[in-house]
Motif scaffolding. Structure first.
Motif, short mmCIF file in Angstrom:
data_model
loop_
_atom_site.label_atom_id
_atom_site.label_comp_id
_atom_site.label_asym_id
_atom_site.label_seq_id
_atom_site.Cartn_x
_atom_site.Cartn_y
_atom_site.Cartn_z
N ALA B 423 0.82 -1.23 0.00
CA ALA B 423 0.00 0.00 0.00
C ALA B 423 0.85 1.27 0.00
O ALA B 423 0.35 2.35 -0.31
CB ALA B 423 -0.92 0.00 1.22
N ARG B 424 2.14 1.12 0.32
CA ARG B 424 2.97 2.33 0.43
C ARG B 424 2.97 3.15 -0.84
O ARG B 424 2.97 4.38 -0.80
CB ARG B 424 4.41 1.94 0.78
CG ARG B 424 4.55 1.41 2.18
CD ARG B 424 5.98 1.06 2.50
NE ARG B 424 6.72 2.26 2.87
CZ ARG B 424 7.91 2.22 3.48
NH1 ARG B 424 8.46 1.06 3.77
NH2 ARG B 424 8.53 3.33 3.78
N ARG B 425 2.99 2.45 -1.98
CA ARG B 425 3.04 3.19 -3.24
C ARG B 425 1.76 3.99 -3.50
O ARG B 425 1.75 4.90 -4.33
CB ARG B 425 3.28 2.22 -4.40
CG ARG B 425 2.15 1.19 -4.52
CD ARG B 425 2.42 0.19 -5.61
NE ARG B 425 2.21 0.76 -6.93
CZ ARG B 425 1.93 0.04 -8.00
NH1 ARG B 425 1.85 -1.28 -7.92
NH2 ARG B 425 1.75 0.63 -9.17
N LEU B 426 0.67 3.60 -2.83
CA LEU B 426 -0.59 4.32 -3.07
C LEU B 426 -0.68 5.62 -2.26
O LEU B 426 -1.42 6.53 -2.63
CB LEU B 426 -1.78 3.43 -2.71
CG LEU B 426 -1.93 2.13 -3.52
CD1 LEU B 426 -3.18 1.39 -3.09
CD2 LEU B 426 -1.99 2.43 -5.03
N VAL B 427 0.05 5.69 -1.15
CA VAL B 427 -0.13 6.84 -0.25
C VAL B 427 0.16 8.18 -0.95
O VAL B 427 -0.64 9.12 -0.82
CB VAL B 427 0.70 6.68 1.04
CG1 VAL B 427 0.63 7.93 1.89
CG2 VAL B 427 0.21 5.47 1.84
#
Lengths: 510, 510
Positions: B423-427
């Motif tokens: 999910a980090r890339r979505l933040v």
């Protein structure tokens, strides 16, 4: 486009009106597109650089500018007609500004971190964990200003503030100083490379005409615009920005006459000295300051004749200085001719005659409050060393005139002890009109400091909620984001438990 | 105009579509003019009220609202169709909001005081004494919202923030709840009188149609506008404000589909539970929240069928609720019909049928990422209990779709431990798109707190630099003023030497 194929343009020597070698490539709309694409690609990486890395970048820009040495000052002097001493000071201000923003980035207050811890047991409903920080808006377009070829141009205030905020910058260099612009752009690129910033953190386009600037403001990847220049230019950019599918903020610093109120006791006690000092502020840099004192309001009475006489004498001895560009010179000639031709206005004095090619003559006019009431356009800006003294019958009339002037960058009151009490009623008016209220000083000279405001109600700027000088300028390129119940790994580092840095917890400093 | 001579209008009972007694006078453009004149006359006095007096005024408004008792709730329930329990909570929120802003006023951080002491001996030039504070913009126009007849209407968030900032307020009451509006306006007037506020600190106009609102935004004495409502309505106000001789800020909170990303591990582990909870958030208040989850993005895989099945089952049992107004109902019917008629969209479920007069049917649709790519309008807001699930092949496709949605008030991510790393890339995308990023919650329910942001990039709002909920909202009605070398008597009290309150000295907290 390969640089060898590009159309080219030259700077103009301000003192002679003649072109200067070398020529520079004219950027194309495709170059604007490429710069915006690169800025967008750089955004996510740049905005998450840590404070130390970003501060080092800002400081490196200053170092690279200093490393350009006298060649930069010589070039800027030829292109702008401004004296070397002034440009030396302006370079110091530019570098100091970058250092100050490096400090701002390190201090971390600009993030405005707020943390409201979760309240799982609150009745009737639990409270989530809420954490807030400011984030940068996105790639910023900066338009260089002609009158500050260093401090408000390629690496000037808006560039420093936007980079400090974490926004990549695309500069449209001012065509009046292409050489200065190219040298400073090179310094920024060198600094970016040396400090390992992502490609695209700084983009640069240059050339005459409006097409590049239009393309830049219309580019959907640009998130905000900084501009210092004419009212017509600023309003054109505002219209472009508002007409986009996604409108964006435009910070245009446009026009201001910077009213100066001379209070009766000060006038009576030191009218002549004030008149002399006034002309010193008026004629500095050929009057080409946003904060030039273009309007003086004084009550007819003791000292006003001495004020005018001293001002006239000082102005009469004033040698003409070159103006920045032919366009500015033409607008100045037109504006002063309109004042001179107005039946309600008297020309009090003028400086020594210019050469009519590259320099203009400082001019000082007088009128009365009734004339301004019937023709408020008299108080509009004439950019350059022109000012209008308005004689008022009494303080009531003066306050009424002051209440009718447009929004201003500055408003000044010159006063002595005996004036303090009667001046109180003017402060709310000055405060409503201007971004900076001064006593017993002159508005030219804008300190780069935390408490400075160089902004003000429309039309001084297009957005009076902001400043373009001083550390508060970083706020114009930020917006708040709240993070609710995010797991540690997804939280920005400065919002994690135990992170260093200033913050409000439940609204209180912690 | 004498009230007896006025044209009159009535509220409409949301549940029946029938008019409710009594009728109320329709304000005229002359009433707008009078309210703006009174607000302007009150401005200088009101903005210099001390913190305690202003806080007491805000608290008194809350007390007077409580003193209206059940009659206020009953009236609001009839006019809005919202249940009494919800309106009881909303009243608590409204009063709590006023109390919180009273605390903000007392705390004084909102003034953002900065002091840079003079440096008379600095070389080469001395530094002047510079002091900065925030000042209120001037009289503010507030437009009541239909979906929060208490918390975002006459005495709602914008009114509380503007009054806290020192701005007189002129409210244009929402014509969907004239009785509620009149009662709350009376409470504010009573509080102003009881606490000795200047006449004109609060003005109020009401009536159907656009003429009053247009006159209000065009009035040259209005300095800013707060609005919550439709995109068309907000953009119309923005255009009016920009076309003025002196443009002003408009804070319009307009439209948002509040994307919810369901991450794979969470979907696999608890798809059914998430589907049920999703419908709870979707249908609350007939879906008439700015933060209603109108778009769900999920990767096709384990749990997605269970998510959809549980959502469909929950929706199928959902009883229709009345909608706020006939106009909102018609727009909802049109928007859902367009989705239902789209060949690329499948209707997954709908709630129980409404009566077709005053209530509508909740509806849930499904499509895939390819359909959204070819028709981005699919992700535009349908105000009410309608939502669209977008099935994505993988996280890459999901991220790409997320990157194409417009600016949002909120963006939510539902995730389990195993989802954290992916999910980090979505933040960064969520952060660029929204004013609030949530994990494992639902966007409906907006805490009034210091760290809250209820705002977001265009078109969620017309100005993404601001919030309309939480204490940071006071900033939208402020601008900075710098005071240079002012004698003590002319300095605002909080800037004088030795004044209490938080401040930065030379940029550092002191």
């Amino acid at each position: 486009m390969a640089e060898a194929d590009a159309q080219r343009f030259r700077g103009i020597e301000a003192a002679t009106g003649q072109p200067i070698e070398p020529d520079y490539p004219i950027s194309t709309v495709a170059d604007v597109d490429a710069a915006c694409a690169a800025a967008t690609a750089a955004f996510d990486a740049y905005r998450e650089t840590d404070a130390e890395a970003r501060a080092a970048f800002l400081e490196a820009i200053g170092e690279e500018i200093m490393a350009l040495g006298d060649a930069l000052l010589d070039r800027a002097a030829r292109e702008s007609g401004l004296p070397l001493a002034r440009l030396t000071g302006e370079r110091g201000r530019t570098v100091g500004q970058l250092k100050l923003f490096a400090q701002v980035v390190r201090d971390g207050l600009w993030r405005q971190v707020r943390i409201d811890p979760a309240m799982p047991d609150r009745q009737p409903l639990p409270r989530a964990d809420l954490r807030m920080r400011m984030v940068p808006l996105g790639p910023v377009a900066v338009f260089g200003a002609s009158n500050f070829p260093l401090a408000f141009s390629t690496a000037g205030g808006d560039t420093a503030a936007a980079l400090a905020a974490g926004c990549p910058v695309v500069v449209k260099g001012h065509p009046a100083h292409p050489g200065t612009d190219a040298m400073v752009a090179g310094a920024i690129r060198a600094a970016a490379q040396r400090t390992g910033m992502p490609d695209g953190v700084f983009g640069h386009v240059a050339g005459p005409g409006n097409a590049l600037g239009t393309a830049l403001v219309q580019d959907p990847r640009i998130a905000a615009v900084g501009f210092t220049g004419s009212r017509a230019g600023g309003l054109a950019l505002v219209r472009l920005a508002q007409a986009r599918d996604v409108p964006i903020p435009v910070y245009a610093e446009m026009s201001s006459v910077n009213p100066v109120v001379v209070m009766p006791a000060a006038l009576a006690a030191r009218g002549a000295a004030l008149g002399t000092a006034f002309v010193g502020s008026l004629t500095m840099g050929a009057g080409q300051f946003c904060t030039n004192p273009g309007l003086v309001l004084a009550v007819e009475g003791d000292g006003i004749d001495a004020f005018e006489a001293a001002a006239a004498e000082a102005l009469g001895g004033h040698a003409p200085q070159p103006m920045l560009t032919g366009g500015i010179r033409a607008a100045y000639a037109e504006g002063t001719a309109a004042l001179a031709g107005n039946a309600a206005v008297r020309e009090l004095a003028c400086g020594q005659a210019g050469d009519g090619v590259a320099s203009e003559t400082a001019r000082l006019f007088v009128t009365d409050a009734a004339a301004v009431r019937s023709d408020p356009a008299l108080t509009e800006e004439v950019f350059g060393a022109s000012s209008l003294i308005v004689r008022c019958r009494d303080l009531d009339e003066l306050a009424a005139i002051l209440d009718t002037v447009e929004g201003q960058l500055t408003a000044t009151i010159l006063l002595d002890e005996a004036d303090h009490e009667p001046a109180r009623r003017l402060v709310p008016i000055l405060e409503r009109k201007a971004g900076r209220v001064l006593a017993n000083g002159w508005p030219t000279g804008v300190e780069v400091a935390p408490a400075m405001v160089h902004g003000g109600p429309f039309p001084a700027t297009s957005d009076g909620r902001s400043t373009s000088v001083g550390t508060l300028a970083i706020d114009r390129f930020l917006r708040p984001v709240c993070y609710q119940d995010l797991p540690e790994l997804l939280l920005p580092p400065e919002l994690r438990d135990g992170a260093a840095g200033p913050r409000l917890v439940d609204g209180k400093p912690a």
